[in-house]
Design a protein around this motif. Structure first.
Motif: not given
Length: 79
Positions: A16-22, A63-69
């Motif tokens: 829980e020190t790194v996250c992705v927010d949509i 979310l699709r773009a985040a999964r790629q990046a």
């Protein structure tokens, strides 16, 4: 006062020190970014992905773009 983005989903890497927010923007577009926080630093989360300016038509597209990046994101999400 400027309107803020609304976080729709936050996916944390183990620890829980790194996250992705949509998120949804007030203009109706969607986006994502990758963030990090250091527990010893009280300033909170800061962008490490610098993807937050990209705009998408839907949360699913973001979310699709985040999964790629973001390399670790696929492993953190269920199939």
């Amino acid at each position: 006062m400027a309107e803020a983005n609304t976080i729709l989903r936050s996916i944390n890497l183990d620890g829980e020190t790194v996250c992705v927010d949509i998120f949804a923007r007030p203009d109706g577009s969607f986006g994502f970014d990758e963030y990090r926080r250091d527990p010893e630093d009280g300033r909170g989360w800061f962008s490490i992905g610098h993807h937050g300016t990209q705009a998408f038509d839907s949360a699913d597209a973001a979310l699709r773009a985040a999964r790629q990046a973001v390399a670790w994101l696929d492993d953190a999400l269920p199939d």
